[in-house]
Design a protein around this motif. Structure first.
Motif, short mmCIF file in Angstrom:
data_model
loop_
_atom_site.label_atom_id
_atom_site.label_comp_id
_atom_site.label_asym_id
_atom_site.label_seq_id
_atom_site.Cartn_x
_atom_site.Cartn_y
_atom_site.Cartn_z
N GLY A 1 0.80 -1.22 0.00
CA GLY A 1 0.00 0.00 0.00
C GLY A 1 0.83 1.27 0.00
N GLY A 2 2.14 1.15 0.22
CA GLY A 2 3.01 2.33 0.22
C GLY A 2 3.66 2.54 -1.13
N ASN A 3 3.38 3.68 -1.76
CA ASN A 3 3.93 4.05 -3.07
C ASN A 3 3.49 3.08 -4.16
OD1 ASN A 3 5.51 6.38 -2.25
ND2 ASN A 3 6.83 4.93 -1.17
N ILE A 4 2.21 3.14 -4.47
CA ILE A 4 1.61 2.24 -5.46
C ILE A 4 1.20 3.06 -6.69
CG2 ILE A 4 -0.18 0.56 -5.92
CD1 ILE A 4 1.83 -0.29 -3.76
N HIS A 5 1.68 2.63 -7.85
CA HIS A 5 1.33 3.28 -9.11
C HIS A 5 0.10 2.61 -9.70
CE1 HIS A 5 5.19 5.11 -8.65
NE2 HIS A 5 5.84 4.00 -8.86
N GLY B 1 -4.15 10.49 -15.93
CA GLY B 1 -4.26 9.09 -16.29
C GLY B 1 -3.62 8.12 -15.32
N TYR B 2 -2.57 8.54 -14.61
CA TYR B 2 -1.85 7.65 -13.69
C TYR B 2 -1.32 8.46 -12.52
CZ TYR B 2 -2.06 4.73 -17.82
OH TYR B 2 -2.52 4.03 -18.90
N ALA B 3 -1.18 7.82 -11.36
CA ALA B 3 -0.69 8.51 -10.16
C ALA B 3 -0.08 7.51 -9.21
CB ALA B 3 -1.82 9.28 -9.48
N THR B 4 0.72 8.03 -8.29
CA THR B 4 1.27 7.25 -7.19
C THR B 4 0.61 7.71 -5.90
OG1 THR B 4 3.40 6.96 -8.28
CG2 THR B 4 3.35 6.70 -5.89
N LEU B 5 -0.03 6.79 -5.19
CA LEU B 5 -0.65 7.08 -3.91
C LEU B 5 -0.15 6.09 -2.88
CD1 LEU B 5 -2.73 8.41 -6.00
CD2 LEU B 5 -4.43 8.06 -4.22
#
Length: 909
Positions: free
Chosen positions: A521-525, A534-538
């Motif tokens: 769950g930490g730093n997931i693209h 369109g894409y992100a890291t959360l």
């Protein structure tokens, strides 16, 4: 008396009759110098949550009303539920309760949600047919940390989901997964595109509309405007859905599932818990196989309506997966509903093994320098170069009186991380004229630097290795610059595979083992709305839960007969315990059973129940003041589904423990002991056998120790199964629940108080509540029970909760300490959670009424004017109602009720 409190230090948690509460552990924590107590290993990482000085008002204006009959999903008859509802409406009308009905529930929860002023709660609580009342919590979603190129491959590899797809041929085909969130951008090519409903996003509903925000000061924005289109304009739900099952540039865990998009958030802001239950009921109606809820309310009990509704959904045949919460930095007992529910799968987070980072090139060496952008600072350009770089040291100019090692005017400042805030380093360099700021880490790996406000100068963070390389070039006399690029690179995370520091710690306040298990769950693209790139890291347990939902879809595809509770057992049996700092087994109340292992779950021919052991508290009695520790014996049933007899060997591994202050606990190595009724057991093909395990706690009382470990079962066929256990070492009821507030700087606020609200009557205006100015201690004062100058002139009880309480009652007595006859109960609020910080307060308003029993009914009476006191009776968590030592009490100073007008019977109360 009036005490002035620093607004930065005290978070106001105004709680009018039923809001969630707050916790701090008992003083007297052991130290390394105390040979009788735990040896500290390291503090659990904690960070203040009020760093911006904002004071959070948690007072609800809406409530759940639970009625007596079971909901239909748990066996209640629809006719009986409807009769309940009609009877409640009549009784509430007869009792004079003033409320507005919001939602009516019957499938997963029997009752209503209502809008109502808190002064009506006494009447509502005593209305015939009301089983319980719960505050309506608001829930929000996290913002993305950064945007980058899509990559899920490393997260998939952590759980073997890539193996399940590529070697086992699993994809989630035919499985329906509900994503209850901000909606899904169904036009995204990674979900197949098209107009809703699409082949991939075939079900759904928007319960709220774009403009909805439950926390908005605008009343119109707080009114849902539902429609049939679940398009995501916020982003979180699209990211979550991508982890479950995107199939494009991002490949999720189960790339062929069919989605139901149940939108409960607007384009920004928060939602409320009754909307969640409405969405859960629709997902059940749509026959979803799996429900993912990456939403939660920390510090809550398992009886909170979203948790019990989740349990009812499991009973009705739907697998429920929920994030366990992102409040790990606030200490233990921070898990939340719905993930804390007895039958849901509550998921913790571990950090991804790899992160994507933006890429710069150091000149003249040509060395690649991966970097992250400091929070809230505008990203650097994607081309061009910085001015030459100088090393200025740590840059703690304001707090530590540093002088910069070099003048950065017109140059790029290379700053060392450590000893003061990122914002101070950035601001010091900018104030000295730096044209760019580069902060080098002081430990391996990259970092996300928070709390920095953009000053129009690029600010980035780089690794320790990159920082050392740049310093060497500078010391060698080179004019070092950074050339910005539009490229990204994958870098190894130094915390990869470890519990994320934000992931909430259990145990549940009733000492049930939560979380259940963990996932990346930490730093997931993942995917993000097309309108937002369109894409992100959360990062968050929000990202861990959908990984488990996708894994459940793969396993359900492989075996459609897996039951809803059996799925959790299977994932727990086959999970891999994770490590802390690469050496110690992480706390069980931080990781649950560990990181899920999809291929192991797929191939498992051995199972064991129960799949987790909640030990409760170890001290059960005292003899001559000395604690009596009682071991806990659990019977494990080991089942062998293979086609040959297997002999299993029992083993045991302890995990790290925590002890001390709830908000800032310390890690320690404390060994429990496991004894087995048999060291080995042979189980025939298709059979089962029982073996008893007795867990003996470390035997420490008075230190608030939460301990745990794993029972390990190894078969001679190579099978490996583990069962996590956890418990509280000592007497759980020794924890004080209602205490003064210690601000940590020598200032002690001696609450509880009897108080009045002195400003900011509109509770919905969240930014206006400052407890230092909003409440003044009012013992000996007079209240009119009217609104005066736009403020409610009512008595409030203000208290600080160091721990969750199982029951909270407020009683009325007269000014001489005598009971007001049969009419004594002002409010019975049931279980309360703890608040987020050690300096939180709760406020409970009294409306001048009390109640008494009359046969099977409760009768409410408005008390006459006169002198009164209010008494708090709080039952400690897991307390025995019959044991007076398990109750905490407080009695207010005398105050006077004097309503305006004649004939009010003043002094004759």
């Amino acid at each position: 008396m009036r005490i002035t409190m620093r607004r930065r230090a005290v978070v106001g948690a105004l709680a009018a009759f039923g809001i969630a509460a707050t916790t701090v552990a008992v003083p007297g924590v052991a130290t390394a110098d105390d040979p009788q107590g735990p040896e500290p290993l390291a503090p659990v990482h904690t960070t203040p949550t009020d760093g911006d000085g904002a004071v959070v008002n948690e007072t609800p204006g809406a409530w759940f009303v639970e009625l007596e009959t079971r909901p239909t999903a748990q066996g209640g008859k629809r006719a009986a539920v409807r009769s309940d509802h009609a009877a409640f409406r009549r009784a509430a009308r007869d009792s004079g309760v003033e409320y507005t009905e919001r939602e009516e529930f019957d499938a997963l929860f029997n009752g209503f949600s209502v809008d109502m002023d808190s002064s009506q709660l006494g009447k509502l609580q005593r209305t015939e047919g009301v089983k319980a009342i719960y505050p309506m919590v608001q829930l929000s979603v996290p913002e993305p940390q950064s945007t980058s190129s899509p990559e899920m491959a490393t997260a998939l590899a952590m759980t073997g989901s890539d193996v399940a797809q590529n070697e086992l041929g699993l994809s989630g085909d035919g499985i329906k997964v509900a994503v209850m969130d901000t909606g899904i951008d169904y036009e995204h090519p990674d979900f197949g595109g098209g107009e809703y409903p699409t082949e991939r996003v075939a079900y759904g509903y928007d319960f709220v509309g774009d403009a909805y925000d439950a926390g908005s000061p605008d009343p119109a924005a707080r009114v849902p405007q539902p429609d049939s289109d679940p398009m995501d304009c916020q982003g979180h739900g699209t990211h979550v859905a991508g982890i479950v099952g995107a199939d494009g540039e991002v490949v999720g865990v189960a790339p062929e599932v069919t989605f139901g998009a149940y939108r409960v958030f607007g384009c920004e802001g928060s939602t409320e818990a009754d909307i969640m239950i409405a969405a859960m009921e629709m997902a059940l109606e749509d026959d979803m196989d799996i429900l993912n809820m990456s939403i939660g309310s920390s510090y809550t009990w398992p009886d909170y309506p979203t948790a019990t509704a989740a349990d009812a959904a499991v009973d009705a045949g739907m697998i429920v997966v929920a994030s366990i919460g992102n409040s790990g930095r606030t200490g233990v007992y921070s898990t939340g509903a719905p993930g804390v529910g007895a039958k849901s799968i509550g998921v913790a987070s571990v950090d991804n093994t790899n992160n994507d980072a933006a890429l710069a090139i150091a000149e003249p060496s040509g060395t690649e320098v991966p970097y992250t952008v400091l929070a809230d600072v505008a990203a650097p350009p994607t081309s061009g170069s910085t001015d030459p770089m100088v090393h200025v040291g740590r840059g703690c100019v304001d707090t530590l009186g540093d002088e910069l090692l070099a003048d950065p005017a017109g140059m790029t400042a290379l700053v060392d991380r450590g000893d003061c805030a990122f914002a101070e380093k950035y601001d010091s360099a900018v104030a000295a004229g730096a044209t760019a700021v580069v902060i080098a880490n002081n430990i391996p790996g990259l970092f996300n630097g928070g709390g920095v406000v953009d000053a129009g100068v690029p600010g980035v963070g780089i690794s320790l290795a990159s920082g050392d390389a740049l310093k060497a070039e500078i010391e060698g006399g080179a004019d070092v610059t950074l050339t910005w690029t539009d490229e990204t690179t994958s870098v190894v995370s130094p915390t990869g595979g470890e519990k994320s520091d934000f992931s909430s710690y259990g145990l549940s306040p009733d000492l049930t083992l939560k979380p259940d298990l963990a996932a990346p769950g930490g730093n997931i693209h993942s995917t993000y709305p097309l309108a937002k790139g369109g894409y992100a890291t959360l990062s968050g347990t929000s990202m861990a839960a959908p990984h488990v939902a996708g894994a459940a879809a793969l396993l359900l595809e492989a075996d459609p007969e897996i039951g809803t509770t059996e799925m959790r057992d299977l994932l727990q049996n086959t999970a891999d315990p994770i490590l802390y700092a690469g050496t110690y087994v992480e706390t069980v109340h931080g990781q649950g059973a560990g990181l899920i292992d999809v291929p192991a779950a797929y191939a498992a021919t051995t199972s064991v129940t129960p799949a987790k052991i909640s030990l409760g508290e170890s001290v059960v009695d005292r003899v001559d003041g000395e604690p009596v520790f009682e071991p806990v014996t659990t019977t494990l049933t080991v089942s062998n589904d293979s086609d040959a007899e297997v002999t299993y060997t029992m083993g045991h591994t302890t995990a790290l423990a925590t002890y001390g202050d709830t908000f800032a606990p310390t890690l320690s190595i404390l060994d429990a002991t496991a004894e087995f009724s048999a060291d080995t057991v042979s189980v025939p093909a298709g059979g089962s056998a029982e073996v008893d395990v007795t867990i003996i706690s470390p035997g420490l009382d008075g230190y608030q120790v939460l301990y745990g470990g794993f029972v390990e079962i190894t078969g001679d066929d190579g099978s490996e199964i583990s069962v996590p256990y956890a418990g509280f070492d000592g007497d759980y009821q020794d924890i004080e629940a209602i205490t003064p507030i210690d601000l940590g700087d020598g200032t002690v606020v001696d609450v509880p108080w009897i108080t009045r609200l002195t400003q900011c009557a509109e509770f919905v205006e969240l930014d206006c509540i400052d407890p230092a100015g909003s409440f003044s201690e009012a013992g000996g004062e007079t209240f009119s029970l009217q609104w005066v100058d736009g403020l409610p002139d009512y008595p409030y009880v203000v208290a600080h909760f160091d721990h969750q309480v199982e029951d909270f009652e407020i009683s009325v007595i007269d000014g001489k300490g005598r009971s007001k006859g049969a009419f004594t109960v002002a409010a019975d609020l049931g279980s309360l959670g703890r608040s987020e910080t050690a300096a939180g307060i709760q406020a409970f308003v009294w409306d001048g009424t009390a109640t008494k029993k009359k046969g099977n009914r409760e009768v409410t009476k408005t008390l006459k004017d006169g002198d009164y006191q209010l008494r708090i009776d709080a039952l400690k968590a897991n307390g025995d109602r019959a044991n007076p030592d398990h109750w905490e009490t407080w009695t207010s100073p005398v105050f006077t009720i004097d309503r305006p007008g004649k004939g009010n019977g003043k002094g004759k109360g």
